[in-house]
Design an enzyme around this catalytic site. Structure first.
Site, short mmCIF file in Angstrom:
data_model
loop_
_atom_site.label_atom_id
_atom_site.label_comp_id
_atom_site.label_asym_id
_atom_site.label_seq_id
_atom_site.Cartn_x
_atom_site.Cartn_y
_atom_site.Cartn_z
CD GLU A 111 -1.72 1.78 2.81
OE1 GLU A 111 -1.48 2.99 2.98
OE2 GLU A 111 -1.91 0.97 3.74
CG HIS A 112 3.44 2.58 3.31
ND1 HIS A 112 4.20 3.38 4.14
CD2 HIS A 112 2.35 2.26 4.03
CE1 HIS A 112 3.59 3.53 5.30
NE2 HIS A 112 2.46 2.85 5.27
#
Length: 889
Positions: free
Chosen positions: A54-55
């Protein structure tokens, strides 16, 4: 219950599910994409991989290089983020309607073209470790990790979403990329758009951007099933902590199980209605069973239950934070007694009706906000495909008392419980390392190249936000401001009085303690009756004491407006300050103070303020007060403060929602018209920044991360330089990924999970404040980078492009601030309280356009002098030079 929000659902040939819901309150749209991947899909040794991926989707594609996604969305005034949970990873952007193509383009691009550059992976490893260390600073996190791990022996739900530190150190770039390619496919995703849009037009735009993306291979199914729990499990965590915490957990059925609506209503009976996503609702449930048994009794400062909607069976939990005199065994016994009552006999019709009214209010609040409705629809589509918010609401309303009794008896049995106790270990007092001036720190070095290159989309042009506000003053000096929205089912009443902590004088905490006692009994209702009346209406009442003022806010359904005005008047005008309630609230506030003093970020902020505002200044002390003064305050002091400060002249009452100005004024005149009295104006003295740099360190045992706070006093909100200083602050710490500070400290150097700056709006000299959470070894490097960015803005004006983006970001952000009745009421209070004028939003674009890049540089030079800032670091001890952590069992 009214919820007329029709959505259109379709599916592209590649499997992407698309949900579009028109919501035409304001010209904004919220775009969400949900992927069915979370910690549920992780193997041992690779925990935290979904969150890390996600990052990485913010870290660049060939089209959108690192940092540009945040800048592109925020230059329109939009808000965005991403998050990972056990079942899903979601990304969202809420933007003005003219910017709709931007989030669609971003999501289609990064669904297939994320780069996962090895250098960016390594920088983000440090950031994620910093995020984990920040979590480890919270004692409750340690307890929750142990309880969840004990509750699940086979299912990956037992692993923390952020991952174990050991796995985060071992994961590779190839691990991350393979996870991305496996789960980020159209067939594993749901795209949700809610706002002022036409569904046919949106679907055409979606098809243009997503239609050609290959469907990909379906992700591998999860075959693990958690074995039945046959006996009670117990966990005890001993570590430095300001208060004991109880956490009880039981296996709860999955979202699609027939028992789940009844479990959700059981949760509501125990602890009141929780907000639906991002709606900002809450503040209800003070007649709920856990509140009455644990909080109203003074045993706990907080208590509540929770049940989540999940793909597989997850957890129903009850948690409580104890006050010092309470014992964990006694609190747990009380919880079990309350559960046994639910198992033995059905809830009453009146109690169920209260729960249903709270639900009605929460759904009405959610229906006002595009971000919340998009969240709620996407979450349900992910964990319970086919369910809609309307169907979920109807299922809840069909729950009977017998259903609640049955699920309590089935699922909340002692042998199925995992019980956790957090017991505070003995801890020394915080260790301080100096508060004396220091000018020896070097923050020089080469100035980095300008990172900001401007946007890649066409020039942003947004209309001014428009808000139809009317105002009228009563004969007693109370100003009434109204915003009427005939479509809203809600009404929000927000009263602001100049009775904040700045009025404490030599008794810090006096204003706060007075505020907390307002709703603990009035001339007409004692505390229990008042709470029951609020919950009968499905209404919420909150009291927020700030430095300059106190806000008392009541909200509920518009058909109950008369009752809400009556309740608000009673709480404000005729509180009785019962002695027994004072002692209970005092204990709870002292517990909250201990929690704040052991929270590295809160403590750093408080020490910074105490460093730059001299003792005796109205802004020097914590709003909550000090332990010494809180123990000394008596009922007579609170009564006298209320008699002196709770007066109509100078007060502002904002009314927003579905209540017309004429009706609102009539009700307010009835209940507030004979209220009399004035308040002596308070002159808040100016403050000069420190003569030279100040350094202060505080070491707290049991912590992993250090929190850094840097700042100095600046100017009041009314000062002519405030608007250009607001622009300068946005350049430094707001625009994009937390501005230049965030770009430097987090994105370029990979030192911190968060790094940003803020600017207080205050009647007196406000505070400019930069903050970062970093590993202790990286404190000096992060500090140098932050001060370097301040120095650079003082020496070089921002580019015209950067300043244009900041201006339009502030204008666009004003549009987003008009989504809900509660936000409008708060904005109306600010406009009147700071003398900005009711037409401020209309004037804002022209006002901001008048400031040049040189104006922004000059105001930074005038007010943000790095050599005169205070610097505070609060974090774990260094074993070589400072007191060590005590042993932890």
């Amino acid at each position: 219950m009214q919820l007329q929000l029709q959505a259109h659902t379709s599916q592209l040939a590649n499997g992407l599910t698309v949900i579009v819901q028109p919501l035409r309150r304001v010209p904004v749209v919220s775009c969400w994409i949900w992927y069915r991947v979370g910690s549920r899909n992780e193997l041992p040794g690779k925990t935290g991989i979904s969150h890390w991926v996600e990052h990485m989707l913010f870290k660049g594609t060939p089209r959108f290089p690192p940092g540009s996604i945040f800048r592109e969305v925020q230059r329109w005034g939009g808000m965005l983020n991403g998050f990972t949970w056990i079942d899903y990873t979601a990304y969202f952007a809420t933007v003005p309607v003219p910017a709709l193509d931007l989030p669609l383009t971003v999501e289609a691009d990064r669904m297939q073209h994320a780069v996962f550059d090895p250098a960016e992976v390594e920088r983000e490893r440090t950031v994620i470790l910093s995020e984990r260390e920040g979590n480890e600073n919270q004692p409750a996190t340690a307890l929750r990790e142990e309880v969840v791990a004990a509750a699940f022996r086979a299912h990956p739900y037992g692993h923390p979403v952020i991952g174990y530190r050991e796995d985060l150190l071992a994961l590779t770039r190839d691990d991350l990329y393979q996870h991305y390619r496996t789960y980020y496919t159209p067939g594993n995703a749901t795209l949700v758009l809610v706002g002022d849009v036409d569904p046919a037009d949106v679907l055409e735009r979606v098809a243009q951007r997503f239609g050609d993306i290959p469907s990909g291979t379906p992700p591998p199914p999860l075959r693990v099933r958690e074995p039945e729990q046959l006996g009670e499990r117990r966990v005890r965590v001993r570590r430095p902590a300001p208060a004991p915490i109880l956490l009880l957990a039981w296996r709860a059925p999955e979202a699609t199980h027939p028992d789940t609506p009844a479990m959700a209503m059981l949760d509501l009976v125990l602890s009141g209605a929780a907000p639906l996503g991002f709606s900002g609702g809450g503040g209800m449930g003070r007649s709920s069973r856990l509140y009455r048994a644990l909080v109203a009794s003074g045993l706990c400062s907080q208590a509540g239950s929770s049940v989540a909607l999940s793909i597989d069976p997850f957890l129903f939990t009850v948690s409580a934070t104890l006050t010092p005199a309470a014992e964990l065994a006694r609190v747990e016994e009380i919880v079990w007694n309350e559960l046994e009552k639910l198992r033995q006999e059905p809830v009453s019709a009146a109690e169920l009706e209260r729960a249903q009214r709270q639900l009605e209010s929460q759904f009405a609040q959610a229906a006002e906000q595009t971000t919340t409705m998009a969240y709620f629809r996407g979450m349900l589509a992910t964990v319970a495909p086919g369910w809609t918010p309307e169907q979920w609401r109807d299922a809840l309303l069909r729950v009977t008392p017998e259903d609640i009794q049955r699920v309590a008896d089935t699922h909340l049995r002692p042998e199925r419980c995992t019980a956790g106790w957090l017991e505070p270990a003995d801890r020394p007092a915080p260790y301080h390392n100096g508060a004396s001036p220091s000018s020896s720190m070097e923050v020089g070095g080469p100035v980095p190249a300008q990172w900001y290159t401007g946007g890649t989309s066409p020039s942003v042009v947004l209309p001014a936000a428009h808000l139809s506000l009317t105002s009228q003053s009563l004969s007693n000096g109370l100003t009434v401001v109204n915003h009427y929205d005939p479509q809203s089912e809600l009404v929000v009443l927000a009263l602001r009085l100049p009775a904040g902590a700045a009025r404490d004088g030599e008794q810090p905490g006096l204003a706060h303690l007075t505020g907390q006692l307002l709703a603990r009994g009035t001339a007409q209702w004692d505390e229990a009756a008042l709470n029951e009346r609020l919950d009968q209406l499905g209404a919420a009442l909150s009291v927020g004491v700030g430095r300059d003022a106190v806000d008392i806010v009541a909200s509920g359904l518009r058909r109950d407006a008369a009752a809400l005005v009556e309740l608000l008047a009673a709480v404000v005008r005729t509180p009785t300050f019962p002695e027994d309630q004072l002692e209970r609230v005092r204990t709870q506030v002292l517990t909250q103070l201990r929690l704040a003093e052991q929270n590295t970020r809160a403590q750093a902020d408080a020490l910074l303020r105490a460093s730059v505002y001299p003792p005796g200044h109205p802004y020097h002390h914590r709003v909550i007060g000090t332990a010494e003064t809180l123990r000394q305050l008596d009922r007579e002091a609170l009564v006298a403060f209320h008699e002196r400060m709770y007066r109509p002249a100078g007060g502002i009452l904002a009314v927003a929602g579905g209540l017309s100005a004429a009706t609102a004024l009539q009700l307010i005149e009835r209940h507030f018209g004979d209220w009399q009295g004035t308040v002596t104006p308070l002159s808040i003295p100016p403050v000069t920044p420190p003569v030279e740099m100040l350094r202060r360190h505080e070491y707290l045992p049991g912590k992993s991360q250090a929190d850094l706070a840097i700042g100095l006093p600046v100017i009041p909100r009314s000062h002519p330089d405030f608007e250009p200083l607001r622009l300068a602050n946005a350049v430094l710490g707001r625009l994009g990924m937390m501005g230049r500070i965030g770009q430097r400290v987090r994105e370029q150097l990979g030192l911190a999970y968060y790094a940003s700056s803020s600017l207080d709006a205050a009647l007196g000299p406000g505070l400019w404040h930069a903050a970062a959470g970093v590993n202790p070894a990286n404190v000096e490097q992060a500090l140098e980078a932050i001060l370097d960015e301040v120095s650079r803005l003082r020496a070089e004006p921002p580019s015209s492009t950067e300043l244009d983006d900041v201006r339009t970001s502030l204008v666009g952000g004003a549009l987003l601030a008009l989504e809900t009745s509660g936000a409008i009421a708060g904005l109306a209070l600010d406009l009147m309280f700071y003398g900005l004028g009711l037409d401020y939003l209309e004037r804002l674009p022209e006002m901001l356009a008048a400031f040049t890049p040189e104006d922004v540089r000059a105001v930074a030079e005038r007010y943000l002098d790095p050599t005169r800032m205070a610097i505070v670091v609060v974090g774990p001890p260094d074993s070589e030079t400072n007191p060590p952590n005590p042993p932890v069992a």
